[in-house]
Design an enzyme around this catalytic site. Sequence first.
Site, PDB file in Angstrom:
ATOM      1  N   GLU A 435       0.672  -1.166   0.031  1.00  0.00           N
ATOM      2  CA  GLU A 435      -0.050  -0.100   0.044  1.00  0.00           C
ATOM      3  C   GLU A 435       0.764   1.331   0.089  1.00  0.00           C
ATOM      4  OE1 GLU A 435      -2.524  -1.139  -0.818  1.00  0.00           O
ATOM      5  OE2 GLU A 435      -2.683  -3.001   0.389  1.00  0.00           O
ATOM      6  N   GLY A 436       2.024   1.169  -0.595  1.00  0.00           N
ATOM      7  CA  GLY A 436       2.874   2.338  -0.741  1.00  0.00           C
ATOM      8  C   GLY A 436       3.915   2.029   0.390  1.00  0.00           C
TER       9      GLY A 436
END
Length: 592
Positions: A435-436
């Site tokens: 998610e980053g």
Amino acid sequence: MPSYTAPTKDYAYLTQDVFDLSSQNIPGYEDLDRDFTTAVIGEAGKLASEVMSPVNQTGDQEGCTLENGVVRTPTGFSEAFDALRDGGWPGIDMPEEYGGQNMPFVMHTAVNQMFSAANHALIMYPGLTHGAASALLAHASDEQKNTYLPNMVSCKWTGTMNLTEPHCGTDLGLLRTKAEPQEDGTYKVSGQKIFISSGDHDMAENIIHLVLAKIPGEPNNVKGISLFIVPKFLVNEDGSLGARNGVSVGNLEKKMGIHGNATCVMNYDGATGYLVGEVNKGMRAMFTMMNEARIGAALQGVSAAELGYQNALAYAKDRLQGRDVTGVKNPEGPADPLIVHPDIRRNLMDQKSFVEAGRALGVWSSMKLDQAHRNNDADALALISLLTPVMKGFCSDKGFDMAVQSQQILGGHGYIEEWGLSQCLRDARIAQIYEGANGIQALDLVARKLPSDNGKAFRDFIALVSGFIAEHKDDETIGAEVIAPLKAALNDLQTAAMTFVQNGMKDINATLSGSYDFMHLFGHVLLGYMWGLQAVASQAALAAGSEDPAFHDAKLLSARFYNTRHLPMTATHLARIKTTAAPVMEMDVEAF
């Protein structure tokens, strides 16, 4: 085998004593009184502890397998997933028109934090589906919503998000997956995606993939990305399942952790896709899902820390080792329990104070999201947008650190798979990456979120915490050891932000090289504020003659511990930020 007990008592405390949900001026919160929230959280806690937790280690040991193009999940996962689905838990906060229960997001957060602690890998299947459904709710056409959402809300069908490609992670402008327009208004999607969590499995009838791709002739950069629905099975006009689409699993990744979740290489070979929203607006649509997933990753860090803490605490109380230096505490036994030793207690307090503040942050941030969406409050939305990278980066980092510390309590047994602490640590690690990655979260925080709207959201946060400090700084019980350290930490945060303002344009590398420290500095302030709120609530409960004074005394001690022992780290982070970019950037590449 590790065990898990849902913290239902603590959630009752947070939802009622600390945040008093039913008194908040947010539509739907009037129903969130003690009886209602206790019932919902209690039932979710039973499911987490009695159904999901027992198959957690099984999922780790067996993992997923790919057989004839279909992913098979570990023993017991399908039954646990059925229990989740039958209870309506995946759609707890989704609109009633699509089969959800329309509860506030805060209730979704509370139950899913428990589910995540019980079985990280399993809860990812409905978790990704929830995010995909949220993206469709915000950006899809009415026809698309009616076609897909009822079955996704119920988790009869599940969902995924497809961003990453073999050559393209953070820099999505490089992606090569293409979507060719067809005469009937559909698109033919071709390309390969990797690291697709829940990409395929045997627990749902259909899987709805949300895929980022470029339409030929559109800009060949991030501004030319569109979002497409690409179902595993096409859906007929009457809602029944049709032909198998041109999407397949190329491989299952062999991973460090979350073995019970299928992380797939997905191949799209002229698969039929349906445009979501506008052409070239795919990133905006996908980030609806990404931001939700980032908050989820933050709480996964807290959940991993909680699972580790519960098992480390039980071990420390039971394991006899050495004698208390101040005097024998277990005269009937050959040694005293580990928990008498100061360094063991320091370790456990690190874990306890992080977990309980992180849990409070989950409730508080979810309230802000509900305020943003249910009250159409732009300021609340801006604030949570600012805090999302802080939460994701700091809580997942610290969650992993706490999993390491819980493993340390068990000594050699912590290194043995049978005891489960290795799995806890391995599962926790992914939350720092997906998610980053957390370095990207830090860059996003200082380069985009902090200066947005001339820093208004940041100033709003400073004003919020400053007001709380002013109200309670002279409190005889908590003023010196809870509020005063929070004030010093908040001053460090303001000073760090001002350093970026003063130096950022002259030396952008100085700002970016200090971004990770700023993210952690900010995270400490957030948790210090959560402990301030809990200290005030517990102090009031004790003054009112609480029937459980030991619970509230422990809260006050935990608040003192975190704010006196951990908040001073903000000064270290500030000192690093002030060193500018020189120690980071001056070395020649060849010298590394």
